[in-house]
Design a protein around this motif. Structure first.
Motif, PDB file in Angstrom:
ATOM      1  N   SER A 292      47.305  35.957  45.849  1.00 14.85           N
ATOM      2  CA  SER A 292      47.300  35.557  44.451  1.00 14.85           C
ATOM      3  C   SER A 292      48.693  34.920  44.279  1.00 14.85           C
ATOM      4  O   SER A 292      49.196  34.348  43.047  1.00 14.85           O
ATOM      5  CB  SER A 292      47.291  36.793  43.290  1.00 14.85           C
ATOM      6  OG  SER A 292      46.058  37.163  43.005  1.00 14.85           O
TER       7      SER A 292
ATOM      8  N   GLY B 152      47.811  31.471  46.798  1.00 11.07           N
ATOM      9  CA  GLY B 152      47.167  31.343  45.727  1.00 11.07           C
ATOM     10  C   GLY B 152      46.882  29.944  45.460  1.00 11.07           C
ATOM     11  O   GLY B 152      47.655  28.980  45.626  1.00 11.07           O
TER      12      GLY B 152
ATOM     13  N   THR C 177      46.660  40.854  45.726  1.00  8.74           N
ATOM     14  CA  THR C 177      46.859  40.721  44.267  1.00  8.74           C
ATOM     15  C   THR C 177      47.340  41.772  43.650  1.00  8.74           C
ATOM     16  O   THR C 177      47.476  42.954  44.006  1.00  8.74           O
ATOM     17  CB  THR C 177      45.283  40.291  43.777  1.00  8.74           C
ATOM     18  OG1 THR C 177      45.454  39.548  42.482  1.00  8.74           O
ATOM     19  CG2 THR C 177      44.494  41.614  43.721  1.00  8.74           C
TER      20      THR C 177
END
Length: 359
Positions: free
Chosen positions: A38, A72, A95
């Motif tokens: 992420s 990400g 994440t």
């Protein structure tokens, strides 16, 4: 004769062992996985935890289990990592679990909740206090098994264009802040915005938002927030110790040889420890540089902290009253927090308070 026979047999056994070890290794398959992060590559500490993990898994398996890390947005958007693991688009993700607060607020316990545990306490809860079993039971309904993937330590309270001295100053403020904290701040009139790390600066620069929180000095300096918002607040009460997580699809996990599963477990612990250590080492000099650049360091007032604490308790109690999954974790988690705070008040806090105030 007996001694000569023994030595001969021992030598033969050693030779067989030397042949057998590579033979056993050769029976393990070569596996290539993809891991969606992420976080952007520019944030080398939080993104780097996935790289640390990947390199260690490869080393522990003699290069036969390889996990390629994607930043990400390279495979899926930063805030859709969990969905990608669920769908089988990637085998793994790295994440922050509270990104999925909208699916179920219970996800936050795998990461952090307002006025929650600090980094050491969070690790203790997850590893020794029942957190692993409780969160994994919850994740099973989503087809995922979770692992510790690092901790940022206590975060900063964010960057503001103007000072916020009272609760009234929060009213109408548009701030990049997500998960539970966003719901808490809404009660005080703030308008929360959930924005991926790489998109915060342009939103702050253009005035789309009035304030933003990310992590701490080291990452915040890299993202340049001080150029567009001069006031830097502390503490980030919503993230006393954010634990990020590795996600693996359960079906993919169960396919792995036991040796590879052991490598994943060991590597996740290493990545977890290294990330925390890096933030602790890098944040102090980064803060010093920011202050030299004219950043105005401020502390949230007691009025704001008390109002936020009261709102946080209300939000969590309300969620527990209507969400059985949330309550199942919340009740034992609260007891653990109480015990940890009582213990901290006995030894660690008195010493720490003395150390930072001594002449």
């Amino acid at each position: 004769m007996e001694r000569r026979s023994f030595m001969k047999n021992a030598a033969a056994g050693a030779a067989v062992g030397a042949v057998a070890a590579p033979a056993i290794a050769q029976t393990l398959p070569t596996i290539n996985w993809r891991l969606a992060s992420s976080f952007p590559k520019s944030l080398d500490t939080i993104y780097g935890a996935a790289e640390t993990f990947s390199k260690r898994v490869s080393a522990l398996t003699g290069g036969k289990f390889n996990i390629r890390v994607f930043a990400g947005g390279e495979i899926v958007p930063a805030l859709q990592v969990m969905d990608a693991v669920q769908a089988g688009t990637v085998e793994m993700g790295h994440t922050a679990s509270y990104y999925y607060f909208g699916k179920d607020p219970t996800f936050a316990f795998d990461g952090v909740v307002p006025f929650g545990l600090n980094s050491r306490q969070q690790t203790a809860w997850w590893d020794q206090g029942g957190g692993r079993d409780l969160t994994r039971e919850f994740y099973r309904d989503y087809g995922i098994i979770n692992f510790m993937g690092g901790n940022t330590g206590t975060q900063m309270g964010g960057w503001f264009r103007k000072e916020v001295k009272t609760v009234a100053d929060l009213n109408g403020l548009k701030m990049r802040i997500g998960g539970f904290a966003g719901r808490v701040m809404q009660r005080l009139g703030l308008v929360p915005q959930q924005i991926a790390g790489g998109d915060i600066y342009p939103a702050l620069e253009k005035g789309t938002i009035d304030a933003a929180e990310w992590i701490g000095p080291y990452d915040d300096e890299k993202l340049g927030f001080f150029k567009v918002a001069p006031y830097y607040y502390t503490p980030g009460w919503w993230e006393a110790g954010l634990q990020v997580s590795f996600y693996i699809g359960i079906k993919e996990w169960e396919k792995l040889p036991k040796e590879y599963q052991a490598a994943v477990e060991a590597a996740s612990y290493e990545a977890h420890v290294v990330m925390q250590a890096e933030y602790d080492a890098k944040n102090p000099p980064a803060l010093a540089r920011l202050l030299k650049n004219g950043v105005k360091l401020r502390q949230f007032s007691r009025e704001i902290m008390d109002a936020c604490s009261k709102a946080a308790n209300e939000v969590m109690d309300e969620e527990a009253s209507k969400n059985a999954k949330f309550k199942k974790i919340y009740e034992p988690w609260k007891r653990f927090r109480q015990d940890q705070n009582q213990w901290a008040s006995v030894a660690e806090l008195p010493l720490q308070n003395y150390m930072v105030t001594r002449k």
